[in-house]
Design a protein around this motif. Structure first.
Motif, PDB file in Angstrom:
ATOM      1  N   GLY A 128      13.124  63.362 -13.519  1.00 36.60           N
ATOM      2  CA  GLY A 128      12.954  64.800 -13.643  1.00 36.60           C
ATOM      3  C   GLY A 128      14.199  65.504 -14.131  1.00 36.60           C
ATOM      4  N   LEU A 129      14.443  66.692 -13.565  1.00 41.09           N
ATOM      5  CA  LEU A 129      15.559  67.537 -13.980  1.00 41.09           C
ATOM      6  C   LEU A 129      16.545  67.720 -12.833  1.00 41.09           C
ATOM      7  N   ASP A 130      17.614  68.462 -13.088  1.00 39.61           N
ATOM      8  CA  ASP A 130      18.654  68.642 -12.075  1.00 39.61           C
ATOM      9  C   ASP A 130      18.125  69.289 -10.800  1.00 39.61           C
ATOM     10  N   LEU A 131      17.287  70.337 -10.947  1.00 39.39           N
ATOM     11  CA  LEU A 131      16.838  71.100  -9.782  1.00 39.39           C
ATOM     12  C   LEU A 131      15.496  70.661  -9.224  1.00 39.39           C
ATOM     13  N   ILE A 132      14.763  69.818  -9.931  1.00 41.08           N
ATOM     14  CA  ILE A 132      13.466  69.372  -9.439  1.00 41.08           C
ATOM     15  C   ILE A 132      13.127  68.027 -10.067  1.00 41.08           C
ATOM     16  N   ALA A 133      12.546  67.129  -9.255  1.00 42.61           N
ATOM     17  CA  ALA A 133      12.267  65.788  -9.766  1.00 42.61           C
ATOM     18  C   ALA A 133      11.342  65.030  -8.819  1.00 42.61           C
ATOM     19  N   ILE A 134      10.809  63.930  -9.340  1.00 47.47           N
ATOM     20  CA  ILE A 134      10.128  62.945  -8.511  1.00 47.47           C
ATOM     21  C   ILE A 134      11.229  62.074  -7.919  1.00 47.47           C
ATOM     22  N   GLU A 135      11.296  62.009  -6.618  1.00 45.44           N
ATOM     23  CA  GLU A 135      12.374  61.259  -5.983  1.00 45.44           C
ATOM     24  C   GLU A 135      12.169  59.754  -6.133  1.00 45.44           C
ATOM     25  N   GLU A 136      13.255  59.019  -6.183  1.00 42.82           N
ATOM     26  CA  GLU A 136      13.183  57.559  -6.220  1.00 42.82           C
ATOM     27  C   GLU A 136      12.402  57.054  -5.008  1.00 42.82           C
ATOM     28  N   GLY A 137      11.473  56.141  -5.238  1.00 47.49           N
ATOM     29  CA  GLY A 137      10.654  55.598  -4.159  1.00 47.49           C
ATOM     30  C   GLY A 137       9.350  56.346  -3.927  1.00 47.49           C
ATOM     31  N   SER A 138       9.173  57.491  -4.588  1.00 51.10           N
ATOM     32  CA  SER A 138       7.930  58.254  -4.436  1.00 51.10           C
ATOM     33  C   SER A 138       6.789  57.559  -5.189  1.00 51.10           C
ATOM     34  N   GLU A 139       5.565  57.817  -4.750  1.00 55.89           N
ATOM     35  CA  GLU A 139       4.399  57.225  -5.397  1.00 55.89           C
ATOM     36  C   GLU A 139       3.948  58.077  -6.582  1.00 55.89           C
ATOM     37  N   ILE A 140       3.608  57.418  -7.673  1.00 54.18           N
ATOM     38  CA  ILE A 140       3.101  58.074  -8.871  1.00 54.18           C
ATOM     39  C   ILE A 140       1.705  57.535  -9.140  1.00 54.18           C
ATOM     40  N   ASP A 141       0.709  58.407  -9.114  1.00 55.55           N
ATOM     41  CA  ASP A 141      -0.675  58.003  -9.378  1.00 55.55           C
ATOM     42  C   ASP A 141      -0.952  58.043 -10.875  1.00 55.55           C
ATOM     43  N   LEU A 142      -1.394  56.926 -11.430  1.00 54.73           N
ATOM     44  CA  LEU A 142      -1.722  56.821 -12.839  1.00 54.73           C
ATOM     45  C   LEU A 142      -3.215  56.539 -13.002  1.00 54.73           C
ATOM     46  N   ASP A 143      -3.869  57.308 -13.837  1.00 51.96           N
ATOM     47  CA  ASP A 143      -5.277  57.094 -14.171  1.00 51.96           C
ATOM     48  C   ASP A 143      -5.354  57.092 -15.700  1.00 51.96           C
ATOM     49  N   LEU A 144      -5.441  55.894 -16.296  1.00 48.70           N
ATOM     50  CA  LEU A 144      -5.232  55.756 -17.730  1.00 48.70           C
ATOM     51  C   LEU A 144      -6.404  55.078 -18.442  1.00 48.70           C
ATOM     52  N   ARG A 145      -6.464  55.339 -19.739  1.00 43.61           N
ATOM     53  CA  ARG A 145      -7.399  54.633 -20.608  1.00 43.61           C
ATOM     54  C   ARG A 145      -6.625  54.096 -21.799  1.00 43.61           C
ATOM     55  N   LEU A 146      -6.770  52.811 -22.069  1.00 44.68           N
ATOM     56  CA  LEU A 146      -6.146  52.182 -23.228  1.00 44.68           C
ATOM     57  C   LEU A 146      -7.224  51.958 -24.276  1.00 44.68           C
ATOM     58  N   GLU A 147      -6.956  52.384 -25.487  1.00 45.98           N
ATOM     59  CA  GLU A 147      -7.916  52.217 -26.568  1.00 45.98           C
ATOM     60  C   GLU A 147      -7.215  51.599 -27.781  1.00 45.98           C
ATOM     61  N   ALA A 148      -7.802  50.517 -28.290  1.00 46.79           N
ATOM     62  CA  ALA A 148      -7.261  49.878 -29.480  1.00 46.79           C
ATOM     63  C   ALA A 148      -7.646  50.686 -30.710  1.00 46.79           C
ATOM     64  N   VAL A 149      -6.649  51.003 -31.527  1.00 50.48           N
ATOM     65  CA  VAL A 149      -6.883  51.697 -32.801  1.00 50.48           C
ATOM     66  C   VAL A 149      -6.229  50.864 -33.891  1.00 50.48           C
ATOM     67  N   SER A 150      -6.419  51.261 -35.119  1.00 46.88           N
ATOM     68  CA  SER A 150      -5.933  50.430 -36.225  1.00 46.88           C
ATOM     69  C   SER A 150      -4.416  50.234 -36.215  1.00 46.88           C
ATOM     70  N   GLU A 151      -3.682  51.238 -35.754  1.00 43.66           N
ATOM     71  CA  GLU A 151      -2.220  51.186 -35.812  1.00 43.66           C
ATOM     72  C   GLU A 151      -1.549  50.764 -34.502  1.00 43.66           C
TER      73      GLU A 151
END
Length: 203
Positions: free
Chosen positions: A45-68
């Protein structure tokens, strides 16, 4: 046996911010979804606000194959800890943002025609989302975070938090142009008025 070892090694690498693209393949339109909770390996994050080390980050992703390459879209959510830029008090919040990023194949036109650092890459059939997350969170978080939109900040004279100060909190402010004479005559309250009266009496 060799194939088994290769698969086992790759499965161990498909974790945290690293995504394996082998199962996805390169056929345009192929898709794969990934939902996982990642532990922040460092402060993000930044100097005044951030995700602290050790905090949980929830990821909900979609991977799609494209030509490039592989197009990664989805969402990220995590708790943040910050310091209010007005009252300087610590506070907690959440960052919730959308990710959209293309990872170029090593032999793609995109990789060959873009400058270093302009595009992310698929390396050894893997995608590393950590730099993407670092950049995205840094852009999403405010440079001057507030504990609340209506934070009153600090009293400019004594530094007390106005949110906890007594009703009508304030200070008599002496005009700096009269400060020297006020000190000479011992004026403490209503300095401008008293000073004028004192000068009138001298005349």
């Amino acid at each position: 046996m060799s194939s088994h070892r290769h698969s086992s090694s790759r499965s161990r690498r498909d974790a945290d911010f690293v995504l394996d693209t082998v199962k996805l393949g390169r056929r345009p339109g192929s898709m794969r979804t990934v939902e996982r909770v990642v532990t922040a390996p460092q402060r993000i994050g930044l100097d005044l606000i951030a995700i602290e080390e050790g905090s949980e980050i929830d990821l909900d992703l979609r991977l799609e194959a494209v030509s490039e390459g592989v197009l990664v879209t989805g969402s990220l959510r995590a708790d943040t800890v910050g310091e209010c830029s007005r009252c300087l008090e610590p506070f907690s919040d959440t960052v919730d943002l959308t990710l959209t990023e293309l990872f170029a194949y090593p032999d793609s036109t995109t990789e060959e025609t873009t400058e270093e650092g302009e595009v992310y890459h698929v390396v050894d059939d893997e995608i590393d989302l950590e730099p993407v997350v670092i950049d995205a969170v840094g852009l999403a978080l405010p440079l001057q975070p507030l504990c609340s939109d209506d934070c009153q900040g600090l009293c400019p004279e004594c530094g007390v938090r106005l949110a906890i100060a007594e009703s009508g909190h304030g200070h008599d402010i002496l005009d700096p142009r009269w400060a020297g004479l006020a000190a000479k005559f011992g004026v403490e309250s209503e300095p401008s008025k008293n000073l004028v009266n004192t000068e009138a009496e001298e005349k």
